[in-house]
Design an enzyme around this catalytic site. Sequence first.
Site, PDB file in Angstrom:
ATOM      1  CB  CYS A 378      -0.973  -0.034   1.174  1.00 13.89           C
ATOM      2  SG  CYS A 378      -2.349   1.127   0.999  1.00 13.89           S
ATOM      3  CG  HIS A 514      -3.734  -3.795   2.507  1.00  7.03           C
ATOM      4  ND1 HIS A 514      -2.865  -3.379   3.494  1.00  7.03           N
ATOM      5  CD2 HIS A 514      -4.253  -2.663   1.967  1.00  7.03           C
ATOM      6  CE1 HIS A 514      -2.873  -2.060   3.565  1.00  7.03           C
ATOM      7  NE2 HIS A 514      -3.703  -1.597   2.644  1.00  7.03           N
ATOM      8  CD  GLU A 516      -1.742  -6.531   4.848  1.00  5.59           C
ATOM      9  OE1 GLU A 516      -1.951  -5.375   5.269  1.00  5.59           O
ATOM     10  OE2 GLU A 516      -1.238  -6.775   3.732  1.00  5.59           O
TER      11      GLU A 516
END
Length: 543
Positions: A378, A514, A516
Amino acid sequence: MTRYIFVTGGVVSSLGKGIASASLAAILEARGLKVTMLKLDPYINVDPGTMSPFQHGEVFVTHDGAETDLDLGHYERFIRTTMTQNNNFTTGRVYEHVLRKERRGDYLGATIQVIPHITDEIKRRIIKGAGDADVALVEIGGTVGDIESQPFLEAIRQLRFEVGARRAMLMHLTLVPYIATAGETKTKPTQHSVKELRSIGLQPDVLVCRSDHPIDISSRRKIAQFTNVEERAVIALEDADTIYKIPGILHSQGLDDFVVERFGLQCGGADLSEWDKVVDAKLNPEHEVTIAMVGKYMELLDAYKSLIEAMSHAGITNRTKVNLRYIDSEDIENQGTGLLEGVDAILVPGGFGLRGVEGKITAVQFARENKVPYLGICLGMQVAVIEFARNVLGWKDANSTEFDRTSAHAVVGLITEWEDATGAVETRTESSDLGGTMRLGAQDCQLEAGSLVHDCYRKDVIVERHRHRYEVNNNLLPQLIEAGLKISGRSGDGALVEVVEAPDHPWFVACQFHPEFTSTPRDGHPLFSGFVKAALAQHQKNS
């Protein structure tokens, strides 16, 4: 029909209701049941999207673009069900909806009250969020006794009565502290916590007793006697060296058997072999690396909860112990890049605002010039583009309009026009509301064949989740590409830059999305796995 397990907490906060709930859900899923989870947050914010990371921690983004509590990240890491906007709601969201209905006249002039109007809306959302699951675990945030949680507790009291004891049960987490001077654990806080619950009409069916010391059988028997809970349903949950042991711990004490019997469910036994493999890989690594994580919210690591877990998952898939060196980007601004010396890789996560950005840019420059593996996420991608523009292309004033609106070389800028779900164009400016105005949720990304990121995913098109307002400026993209910046990922329509890579570098990947949010302990994530492999190669090179 759906069965409900309501989960509350007492004595103190941060006992791990989310982990305990998700672990029980994982066991039930391993028995072949369809499971979902909900988190009910008593705060008055509509969602956590505009809350400070220092207060709330991470904002977890769901596949459908909802900004939710970080506990939903735990849920997705423990069970296979994908969370949606229906799996998390707040007091603010409930009141907003009820007040909107009142303004429309839907209540036909009735006096709007907490009971029945607010509690009815809470119950409606619980039932909607549960969907067609066999079992729905519903976690109520906060601690019993908090004034904010009273409408939620009243709503679950009503719902429990309405669906009946065969379809609803209450699991209560409490603290059993160990008093070192006495050399024993104390049950009185648990007794008082249950007394508080019973005073509002809620009798727990299961007690999960958290402690940093073993809870002996006599203490469990005493708790059962004073709380009207079956002795077999008093579960001792001692601190574990990894949270991924918790499903096995709860299963070993028969919690899932108790639930299945209570609900009269027909299902097989629990196969926890996947979790056994995760725990073994976590606790018995064959390699070790050190990775610098350069962020701006280091005072509360919960702000990076999913990212820290994703790095742990990458360690599991690579049988590698990943030591994260947490570095505040402002410290790099003040103390220099000496803080980065000796690390095997550098990770720069997302963030908002000007503070600490120059430290992140310096970390990117260190990684690029010293050939240290780099992963930017990001804002970590945006600062990578800014650093490249400044130090390779020579645009010393290169910046993002988020930090400098006067820059002649704004390589990152705000998207000013969006299409909503109906196709209508929505215009946004720097002064638009912060809440709900970001590019959110799962988006397609086309990967460039032969790139590092393509080597990780081994796919031409991937789906990852976004949470940002700013994008790489396409007007300046030709000059960046000409200078050597590699665009290895673009949005599904090809219009937006999603992944960049640096030239002449062993492993330098920065993505706008993102990753994750989709990493799990059982499956890992290809991008983080590739990053840790690159760190391993760097470690072996330096050894």
